[in-house]
Design a protein around this motif. Structure first.
Motif, short mmCIF file in Angstrom:
data_model
loop_
_atom_site.label_atom_id
_atom_site.label_comp_id
_atom_site.label_asym_id
_atom_site.label_seq_id
_atom_site.Cartn_x
_atom_site.Cartn_y
_atom_site.Cartn_z
N ALA A 143 0.70 -1.19 -0.01
CA ALA A 143 0.11 -0.04 0.17
C ALA A 143 0.85 1.21 -0.10
CB ALA A 143 -0.98 0.09 1.20
N ILE A 144 1.95 1.19 0.81
CA ILE A 144 2.88 2.21 0.71
C ILE A 144 3.56 2.71 -0.63
CG2 ILE A 144 5.20 3.37 1.74
CD1 ILE A 144 2.70 3.43 3.66
N ARG A 145 3.90 1.39 -1.28
CA ARG A 145 4.57 1.39 -2.73
C ARG A 145 3.47 1.99 -3.64
NH1 ARG A 145 5.89 -3.65 -3.16
NH2 ARG A 145 7.61 -3.39 -2.09
N ALA A 146 2.26 1.75 -3.46
CA ALA A 146 1.13 2.28 -4.41
C ALA A 146 1.03 3.69 -4.23
CB ALA A 146 -0.10 1.46 -3.95
N LEU A 147 1.58 4.37 -2.94
CA LEU A 147 1.27 5.66 -2.76
C LEU A 147 2.47 6.34 -3.05
CD1 LEU A 147 -0.39 5.72 0.73
CD2 LEU A 147 -1.57 6.57 -1.35
N GLU A 148 3.41 5.62 -3.65
CA GLU A 148 4.76 6.17 -4.34
C GLU A 148 5.63 6.66 -3.17
OE1 GLU A 148 4.03 8.73 -7.54
OE2 GLU A 148 2.93 7.29 -8.67
N ALA A 149 5.56 6.13 -1.97
CA ALA A 149 6.33 6.42 -0.99
C ALA A 149 7.50 5.12 -0.49
CB ALA A 149 5.43 6.60 0.32
N ASP A 150 8.29 5.32 0.16
CA ASP A 150 9.44 4.45 0.25
C ASP A 150 8.62 3.12 1.23
OD1 ASP A 150 11.62 2.89 0.69
OD2 ASP A 150 12.86 4.38 1.90
#
Length: 90
Positions: A53-60
Motif C-alpha cells: 500500500a505504501i508503494r502504491a502511494l509512491e512512498a518508500d
C-alpha cells in the motif's frame, strides 16, 4: 496466505496442545491457540499489504516494514486474544 495459514495453525495447535497437557483446559487452549493462529496469519498479511500500500502511494515501502506493521499487528493480536476470550468465556 496459505503459507501464513499453515504456519498459524501449526503454531496455534502446538500451543493449544501444551495448554491441554499443562492445564487440562480445552476452552483456554481454544482461546490461546486460536488467537495465536489468527495473529500469525494477520502478521503475515500485514507484512505484505502495508508495504504494498505504501508503494502504491509512491512512498518508500521500507518505512512500513517496522513501526506500521508492528503496531497494527499488535493491535490485531490484542483484539484476537480479548475477543476470543470474551466470546468463549463470556
Amino acid at each position: 496466505v496459505r503459507t501464513a495459514a499453515l504456519l498459524g495453525v501449526a503454531c496455534g495447535g502446538v500451543v493449544a496442545l501444551v495448554v491441554i497437557a499443562w492445564r487440562r483446559d480445552l476452552l483456554g487452549a481454544a482461546v490461546i491457540g486460536g488467537a495465536i493462529a489468527a495473529s500469525i496469519v494477520t502478521a503475515c498479511v500485514f507484512g505484505v499489504l502495508w508495504p504494498a500500500a505504501i508503494r502504491a502511494l509512491e512512498a518508500d515501502p521500507r518505512i512500513a516494514a517496522g513501526p506500521l506493521v508492528l503496531a497494527s499487528t499488535d493491535v490485531a493480536t490484542l483484539l484476537f486474544y480479548l475477543g476470543l476470550g470474551a466470546a468463549l468465556f463470556g
